[in-house]
Design a protein around this motif. Structure first.
Motif, PDB file in Angstrom:
ATOM      1  N   CYS A 154       0.858  -1.185   0.000  1.00 62.22           N
ATOM      2  CA  CYS A 154       0.000   0.000   0.000  1.00 62.22           C
ATOM      3  C   CYS A 154       0.895   1.235   0.000  1.00 62.22           C
ATOM      4  N   MET A 155       0.770   2.057  -1.030  1.00 66.56           N
ATOM      5  CA  MET A 155       1.549   3.286  -1.127  1.00 66.56           C
ATOM      6  C   MET A 155       0.692   4.460  -0.664  1.00 66.56           C
ATOM      7  N   MET A 156       1.226   5.249   0.278  1.00 67.25           N
ATOM      8  CA  MET A 156       0.475   6.363   0.858  1.00 67.25           C
ATOM      9  C   MET A 156       1.277   7.646   0.690  1.00 67.25           C
ATOM     10  N   PRO A 157       0.748   8.663   0.006  1.00 65.34           N
ATOM     11  CA  PRO A 157       1.480   9.921  -0.135  1.00 65.34           C
ATOM     12  C   PRO A 157       1.762  10.566   1.224  1.00 65.34           C
ATOM     13  N   SER A 158       2.976  11.020   1.396  1.00 63.94           N
ATOM     14  CA  SER A 158       3.341  11.641   2.674  1.00 63.94           C
ATOM     15  C   SER A 158       2.903  13.096   2.749  1.00 63.94           C
ATOM     16  N   ILE A 159       2.541  13.699   1.631  1.00 64.74           N
ATOM     17  CA  ILE A 159       2.158  15.103   1.497  1.00 64.74           C
ATOM     18  C   ILE A 159       3.359  16.004   1.800  1.00 64.74           C
ATOM     19  N   ALA A 160       3.746  16.119   3.048  1.00 65.66           N
ATOM     20  CA  ALA A 160       4.972  16.852   3.390  1.00 65.66           C
ATOM     21  C   ALA A 160       6.160  15.899   3.347  1.00 65.66           C
ATOM     22  N   ASP A 161       7.346  16.443   3.223  1.00 70.13           N
ATOM     23  CA  ASP A 161       8.547  15.611   3.156  1.00 70.13           C
ATOM     24  C   ASP A 161       8.788  14.896   4.478  1.00 70.13           C
ATOM     25  N   ILE A 162       9.363  13.698   4.387  1.00 72.96           N
ATOM     26  CA  ILE A 162       9.823  12.968   5.577  1.00 72.96           C
ATOM     27  C   ILE A 162      11.301  13.326   5.733  1.00 72.96           C
ATOM     28  N   SER A 163      11.576  14.352   6.540  1.00 67.56           N
ATOM     29  CA  SER A 163      12.926  14.942   6.518  1.00 67.56           C
ATOM     30  C   SER A 163      13.577  15.071   7.878  1.00 67.56           C
ATOM     31  N   GLY A 164      13.001  14.414   8.897  1.00 71.11           N
ATOM     32  CA  GLY A 164      13.634  14.436  10.200  1.00 71.11           C
ATOM     33  C   GLY A 164      13.062  15.449  11.155  1.00 71.11           C
ATOM     34  N   SER A 165      11.972  16.088  10.815  1.00 71.27           N
ATOM     35  CA  SER A 165      11.338  17.031  11.724  1.00 71.27           C
ATOM     36  C   SER A 165       9.835  16.929  11.578  1.00 71.27           C
TER      37      SER A 165
END
Length: 436
Positions: A154-165
């Motif tokens: 299942c692929m789910m858009p993260s919308i915002a970046d997964i960037s450590g914050s």
């Protein structure tokens, strides 16, 4: 078919897979959420750069992932990034599979951008179909076919970046993801294979839009068979021959989901031969023989190769017979030479393996448009495939029954011949001990 499940405690066991050195905040957040929802969480940290506070408490820190790959973190840090990622992916996959083998895995989740998605989806694809798999990704709104492959990720858009914050938007999306994974993992633990009725045998059936009529009749026929006690014998599961469909069917045969295969539609071989967009690759037709299960093969939709909109058809085919199936799909009529090559390929692949095998050849067309008066009616091309297929099977020496039916592939009588032959082969297979 049964699937093992863990009995050691009530908590679903889930994996979190990713790079904690750049995404620690998100992974810590989701780990806490999953644990709050009653899951036991095991972190696989594939980081290549620095250790983090969370990594030090991970079930599988980078050093352990490297060890599982037969290397060391210090060595990987000397390699080009692509090479290092290949090793760390292999290690993470090995660890994930070890949980699956022990029957102590009920779900897996990953979060990140393109690199995390590539690594994590490679791991997730290795896990059995049916096990819950979720990837929250910045790449999820594009073409994800190369990430998902023949799996059920299942692929789910993260919308915002997964960037450590963390931020409010990410918190909402990741909370949804954790809730989804926790729910799926609990359901999988409690019932790894949902009850689908009382049928004795699962049968894979292949279908295309232009063979739907024949497939529908064949499935109805299979569902009509019962044993002496009235128990239904067959549960057909239909796969759409879109490339991924054929690959997935073959994979599930390898994973022992099915007792038999009714391969009415083999059109993906035409795309492989002609460079179309729906090829299932060079292993198509091989899994049933390798598994030794009953296999009935026909020639459904081998009269066509699939391309996208008309403008995408290669220039070398511009003067050939083309048919616009819909605005997104343009079909190319396979020529006599291409059909002959497909026949040889079929003979080569079907001759390898064991198990009961029959080939059913409808003599009056193989699709809804390969019919007298239809745009793809070409008896000479069809004949070229049949001649090479029969010649190749005879030369290869495997015992294969070839049945020619004086009907079209979508006619009821042809569909019944295929279903009845599969029923016959399954009976012989069972009596010989193959179904034990």
């Amino acid at each position: 078919m049964s699937r093992s499940t863990s009995t050691d405690g009530a908590k679903p066991k889930v994996l979190l897979i990713g790079f904690l050195d750049t995404k620690e905040a998100e992974y810590a957040f989701v780990k806490d959420l999953l644990e709050a929802k009653g899951c036991e969480v095991f972190l696989i940290d594939a980081s290549l750069q620095t250790d983090t506070a969370l990594s030090k408490h991970a079930a599988h820190p980078p050093s352990a992932v490297c060890c599982a790959a037969g290397t060391s973190l210090s060595h990987l840090r000397t390699l080009p990034r692509a090479a290092a990622l290949e090793h760390i992916t292999a290690g993470a996959t090995s660890i994930a599979l070890s949980y699956q083998v022990r029957g102590s895995l009920h779900g897996a989740l990953a979060m990140g951008g393109s690199t995390t998605t590539a690594l994590a989806c490679a791991v997730l694809r290795a896990l059995r179909v049916g096990l819950p798999k979720l990837c929250v990704s910045t790449m999820a709104s594009g073409d994800v076919s190369h990430y998902v492959g023949d799996s059920d990720i299942c692929m789910m858009p993260s919308i915002a970046d997964i960037s450590g914050s963390m931020n409010v938007l990410s918190a909402r999306i990741l909370t949804n993801a954790a809730a989804a994974l926790a729910g799926m993992a609990r359901a999988y633990k409690d019932q790894p294979t949902p009850a689908l009725g009382d049928a004795k045998h699962m049968v894979a059936v292949t279908m295309f839009g232009l063979t739907t009529l024949g497939v529908t009749v064949a499935c109805e026929r299979l569902r009509s068979f019962t044993d002496a006690s009235g128990r239904r014998l067959y549960e057909p599961v239909v796969f759409h021959c879109t490339g991924a469909g054929g690959r997935t069917m073959e994979r599930l045969v390898e994973e022992k989901w099915f007792h038999a295969v009714l391969d009415l539609t083999t059109t993906e071989l035409a795309d492989e031969q002609c460079g179309g967009i729906l090829s299932a690759g060079p292993t198509r037709l091989t899994a049933p023989g390798n598994a030794g299960i009953p296999h009935v093969v026909s020639l459904g939709a081998l009269d066509m190769c699939n391309f996208g909109p008309r403008s995408t058809v290669p220039e070398k085919y511009a003067a050939r017979t083309l048919h616009e199936h819909n605005p997104s799909i343009t079909l190319l009529r396979t020529s006599a030479d291409e059909c002959a090559a497909i026949g040889r390929t079929m003979a080569d692949r079907l001759s390898v393996g064991h198990g009961p095998l029959a080939v059913v050849i409808p003599k009056h067309g193989w699709s809804g448009i390969d019919i007298a008066g239809g745009p793809f009616w070409d008896p000479d091309a069809d004949r070229a495939l049949v001649e090479e297929l029969k010649k190749g099977l005879k030369e290869k020496g495997r015992a294969v029954e070839v049945i020619e039916v004086d009907k079209h592939v979508n006619d009821r009588d042809a569909a019944w011949v295929m279903a009845d032959k599969l029923h016959e082969l399954v009976g012989k297979w069972e009596r010989s001990g193959g179904g034990a």
